[in-house]
Write a protein that holds these residues in place. Structure first.
Motif, short mmCIF file in Angstrom:
data_model
loop_
_atom_site.label_atom_id
_atom_site.label_comp_id
_atom_site.label_asym_id
_atom_site.label_seq_id
_atom_site.Cartn_x
_atom_site.Cartn_y
_atom_site.Cartn_z
N ASN A 157 -4.85 -27.04 24.88
CA ASN A 157 -3.92 -26.44 25.83
C ASN A 157 -4.54 -25.24 26.53
OD1 ASN A 157 -1.78 -28.19 25.54
ND2 ASN A 157 -0.30 -26.61 25.01
N ALA A 158 -5.24 -24.41 25.76
CA ALA A 158 -5.87 -23.22 26.35
C ALA A 158 -6.90 -23.62 27.41
CB ALA A 158 -6.53 -22.40 25.24
N ILE A 159 -7.61 -24.70 27.14
CA ILE A 159 -8.60 -25.18 28.11
C ILE A 159 -7.93 -25.84 29.31
CG2 ILE A 159 -10.51 -26.80 28.44
CD1 ILE A 159 -11.28 -26.29 25.51
N LYS A 160 -6.89 -26.62 29.04
CA LYS A 160 -6.21 -27.33 30.12
C LYS A 160 -5.56 -26.36 31.11
CE LYS A 160 -3.38 -30.66 28.94
NZ LYS A 160 -2.14 -31.34 28.48
N PHE A 161 -4.87 -25.36 30.59
CA PHE A 161 -4.13 -24.43 31.46
C PHE A 161 -4.98 -23.17 31.73
CE2 PHE A 161 -0.87 -26.90 29.21
CZ PHE A 161 -0.19 -27.43 30.29
N ARG A 162 -6.20 -23.41 32.17
CA ARG A 162 -7.12 -22.30 32.44
C ARG A 162 -6.91 -21.78 33.86
NH1 ARG A 162 -10.21 -26.99 32.05
NH2 ARG A 162 -11.33 -27.66 33.94
N GLY A 163 -7.39 -20.58 34.08
CA GLY A 163 -7.34 -19.98 35.40
C GLY A 163 -8.63 -20.22 36.16
N LYS A 164 -8.97 -19.28 37.02
CA LYS A 164 -10.19 -19.43 37.82
C LYS A 164 -11.44 -19.19 37.00
CE LYS A 164 -7.87 -17.99 42.09
NZ LYS A 164 -7.83 -16.99 43.19
N ASP A 165 -11.36 -18.31 36.00
CA ASP A 165 -12.51 -18.02 35.16
C ASP A 165 -12.70 -19.10 34.10
OD1 ASP A 165 -12.82 -15.62 36.54
OD2 ASP A 165 -11.48 -14.55 35.15
N SER A 166 -13.88 -19.15 33.55
CA SER A 166 -14.16 -20.11 32.48
C SER A 166 -13.26 -19.80 31.28
CB SER A 166 -15.63 -20.02 32.05
OG SER A 166 -16.47 -20.38 33.13
N PRO A 167 -12.75 -20.82 30.62
CA PRO A 167 -11.83 -20.58 29.50
C PRO A 167 -12.49 -19.83 28.35
CG PRO A 167 -11.72 -22.86 30.23
CD PRO A 167 -12.90 -22.26 30.92
N GLU A 168 -11.77 -18.88 27.80
CA GLU A 168 -12.22 -18.15 26.62
C GLU A 168 -11.09 -18.19 25.59
OE1 GLU A 168 -13.35 -14.22 27.69
OE2 GLU A 168 -15.02 -14.86 28.97
N VAL A 169 -11.43 -18.66 24.41
CA VAL A 169 -10.42 -18.82 23.36
C VAL A 169 -10.92 -18.09 22.11
CG1 VAL A 169 -9.04 -20.43 22.00
CG2 VAL A 169 -9.84 -21.09 24.29
N TYR A 170 -10.05 -17.33 21.49
CA TYR A 170 -10.41 -16.59 20.28
C TYR A 170 -9.38 -16.88 19.19
CZ TYR A 170 -11.61 -12.73 17.15
OH TYR A 170 -11.97 -11.98 16.06
N VAL A 171 -9.86 -17.34 18.03
CA VAL A 171 -9.01 -17.71 16.91
C VAL A 171 -9.29 -16.75 15.76
CG1 VAL A 171 -8.28 -19.54 15.32
CG2 VAL A 171 -9.14 -20.12 17.61
N VAL A 172 -8.21 -16.18 15.18
CA VAL A 172 -8.38 -15.24 14.07
C VAL A 172 -7.14 -15.29 13.18
CG1 VAL A 172 -7.32 -13.23 15.20
CG2 VAL A 172 -9.15 -12.88 13.52
N TYR A 186 -1.10 -30.70 36.01
CA TYR A 186 -1.72 -30.76 34.68
C TYR A 186 -1.23 -32.02 33.99
CZ TYR A 186 -2.66 -25.81 35.50
OH TYR A 186 -3.09 -24.62 36.04
N PRO A 187 -2.14 -32.90 33.55
CA PRO A 187 -1.74 -34.12 32.86
C PRO A 187 -1.21 -33.81 31.47
CG PRO A 187 -4.12 -33.87 32.80
CD PRO A 187 -3.62 -32.77 33.69
N GLY A 188 -0.52 -34.77 30.88
CA GLY A 188 -0.02 -34.60 29.52
C GLY A 188 1.40 -35.13 29.40
N THR A 189 1.89 -35.17 28.16
CA THR A 189 3.22 -35.72 27.89
C THR A 189 4.24 -34.67 27.45
OG1 THR A 189 2.58 -36.16 25.59
CG2 THR A 189 2.23 -37.94 27.20
N GLY A 190 3.80 -33.44 27.22
CA GLY A 190 4.73 -32.40 26.78
C GLY A 190 5.09 -32.51 25.32
N VAL A 191 4.20 -33.07 24.51
CA VAL A 191 4.50 -33.27 23.09
C VAL A 191 3.63 -32.38 22.20
CG1 VAL A 191 4.54 -34.98 21.20
CG2 VAL A 191 5.24 -35.64 23.50
N GLY A 192 2.47 -31.97 22.68
CA GLY A 192 1.48 -31.28 21.84
C GLY A 192 2.02 -30.06 21.12
N LEU A 193 2.65 -29.12 21.82
CA LEU A 193 3.15 -27.91 21.16
C LEU A 193 4.37 -28.20 20.30
CD1 LEU A 193 2.70 -25.23 23.97
CD2 LEU A 193 1.37 -25.50 21.87
N ALA A 194 5.15 -29.23 20.66
CA ALA A 194 6.27 -29.63 19.81
C ALA A 194 5.74 -30.13 18.46
CB ALA A 194 7.10 -30.71 20.49
N VAL A 195 4.61 -30.85 18.50
CA VAL A 195 3.97 -31.31 17.26
C VAL A 195 3.51 -30.11 16.44
CG1 VAL A 195 1.98 -32.53 16.31
CG2 VAL A 195 3.29 -33.56 18.16
N CYS A 196 2.92 -29.10 17.10
CA CYS A 196 2.47 -27.89 16.40
C CYS A 196 3.65 -27.22 15.70
CB CYS A 196 1.83 -26.91 17.39
SG CYS A 196 0.25 -27.45 18.06
N LYS A 197 4.76 -27.09 16.39
CA LYS A 197 5.94 -26.44 15.81
C LYS A 197 6.44 -27.22 14.60
CE LYS A 197 10.54 -24.69 17.15
NZ LYS A 197 11.38 -25.38 16.17
#
Length: 487
Positions: A393-408, A448-459
């Motif tokens: 999702n973070a990569i899909k909904f990116r802005g003009k800059d290259s995507p940056e993701v940080y997990v902690v 943006y392509p997708g089905t709208g299920v991904g974050l519902a699955v996460c929850k």
């Protein structure tokens, strides 16, 4: 010090008896039939707060405190009948110090004449103690009757000694109906053996808990849980039994069991639905997609642009339907096909997620970094889905800059708090309720392509693990998704 005579002077030779009386803390006076003071000790003068000389001058029939308190009448009766009498009363001596004095009146013969013997004792401390005890009893009674739970006090044989207002109201009748009954009469004969065992535990341990049914005086039954405690009072060992009405609890318990049963049926239906979707529904879709593509290939030269466009729509629709079914299957299987949580290294799970997403990461030029990640108890496959969905999702909904993701992750309030931060387009706060809802999209498929299920699955996965999930975001400045897992 010797007893003084009526002149106020000490006798020249005190007898041993008078010497003893002079040392007593009790006030001792004697009066003649006419009411004249014949002797007094120092304690009497001190207790009454009057000099001995004054006591000898005063006739007890003229002393105001005697006349106003009823003491004079008792003295007259004692002198007439010879029957001792007693009276305690508040007294304020000339010193102004208030005290309670106890007067004991007795007729005695001295030198062949009847005399009135008055013994005075300071009972102020005793009276204060009595008042404190009465106040304590009033507070106890108030608390006892104000308690919302039913309380009875009974002996070790079950004889009810006291009952509060709550238990009286619950069982019906009055206090007189309950006091004197045996506990077994409100337990019912079927509980006699269990109650006897309960009392054995109370005697041995000092306290015990027992579930039973109260038999109310009107014949109705009420489920209760009784907590009994062995205590001591002035009469010896007694039992304080506190009973809580379990009617609502039993109803809630039944409602919960019914809900669990309904949920199990629902899960079984969901499993059947998933089985139908995975086999019976997908096969026709594959046929539609395959034959449509075959039609386009075989009659490519015979179809105009409009026909080609229609075929493209059909193939694309079938493909989207296939993706939607797969995502729906994934969502439905979170609860039905999840594994028992076990100790897993969340850092290793993240590494696997990044390997699975390597193609899209390379294509987008994304940078994914992480801090130290802990070992957690989780279903490793489902935790992998959470990481993949959030990073994708973070990569899909990116802005003009290259995507940056940080997990902690960090420990907070006894649980692990994970965060996945990106520099994407952000989410408007007004859509907070829709982000984790299945099939709820915030953008069109063209954007943006997708089905709208991904974050519902996460929850669904996070909540299955007993955690929470939410996000913080600012339009144009990225989003941070948070989720917790129990330690």
């Amino acid at each position: 010090m010797a007893l003084a005579d009526k002149t106020g002077n000490s006798a020249p030779e005190a007898t041993s008896e008078s010497a003893i009386l002079s040392l007593l803390p009790l006030g001792v006076l004697t009066y003649s039939v006419e009411g004249e003071c014949r002797s007094t000790n120092e304690a009497a003068a001190n207790l009454l707060g009057r000099p001995r000389e004054r006591l000898f001058r005063e006739n007890f029939r003229e002393i105001p405190v005697w006349k106003n308190s009823g003491l004079l009448e008792l003295a007259e009766e004692t002198m007439r009948t010879g029957r001792p009498r007693r009276l305690d009363m508040p007294c304020i001596p000339d010193s102004g110090v208030s005290r309670w004095l106890d007067f004991t009146l007795t007729r005695v013969n001295m030198d062949g004449e009847a005399n009135l013997l008055v013994i005075i004792e300071n009972v102020t401390d005793h009276k204060r103690a009595e008042e404190l005890l009465r106040a304590s009893e009033r507070r106890y009674r108030c608390l006892f009757d104000a308690a919302g739970e039913g309380i009875i006090v009974h002996d070790l044989e079950g004889l009810i000694l006291e009952a509060n207002a709550a238990i009286i109201k619950r069982l019906g009748g009055s206090r007189d109906d309950l006091v004197g009954m045996n506990v077994m009469e409100i337990c019912g004969s079927e509980a006699s053996a269990s109650w006897s065992e309960h009392m054995v535990r109370v005697r041995r341990q000092g306290h015990a808990v027992f579930e039973m049914t109260h038999r109310c005086l009107d014949g109705t039954a009420m489920p209760v849980v009784v907590s009994s405690h062995l205590i001591e009072d002035v009469s010896g060992e007694v039992v304080l039994s506190i009973s809580r009405d379990f009617t609502e609890h039993r109803r809630a318990e039944k409602a919960l069991l019914d809900a669990v049963e309904e949920l199990q049926r629902s899960n079984w239906d969901l499993e059947q639905f998933a089985r139908v979707v995975s086999h019976d529904l997908q096969e026709p879709l594959r046929m539609v997609e395959s034959y449509t593509q075959l039609l386009a290939q075989r009659y490519e030269n015979q179809l105009d642009d409009k026909a080609q466009k229609y075929i493209h729509y059909a193939v694309d629709g079938a493909a989207r339907m296939q993706r939607l079914i797969n995502d729906l299957l994934t969502y439905s299987r979170v609860a039905t096909q999840g594994q028992v949580p076990e100790a897993v290294d969340s850092g290793s799970v993240l590494d696997e997620a990044l390997r699975n997403l390597s193609a899209v990461i390379d294509e987008s030029g994304a940078t994914v970094t992480n801090g130290q990640l802990p070992q957690v108890r989780a279903d490793a496959t489902q935790l992998l889905q959470v990481f993949q969905n959030m990073i994708a999702n973070a990569i899909k909904f990116r802005g003009k800059d290259s995507p940056e993701v940080y997990v902690v992750a960090r420990e907070e309030d006894g649980e692990w708090l994970f965060s996945v931060k990106d520099n994407g387009i952000g989410i408007d706060a007004q859509y907070a309720d829709r982000v984790f809802t299945i099939f709820q999209r915030l953008h069109t498929r063209d954007e943006y392509p997708g089905t709208g299920v991904g974050l519902a699955v996460c929850k669904r996965i996070v909540e299955r693990h007993g955690g929470r999930i939410w996000f913080e975001s600012e339009i144009g400045k990225g989003t941070t998704f948070f989720f917790t897992l129990p330690r």
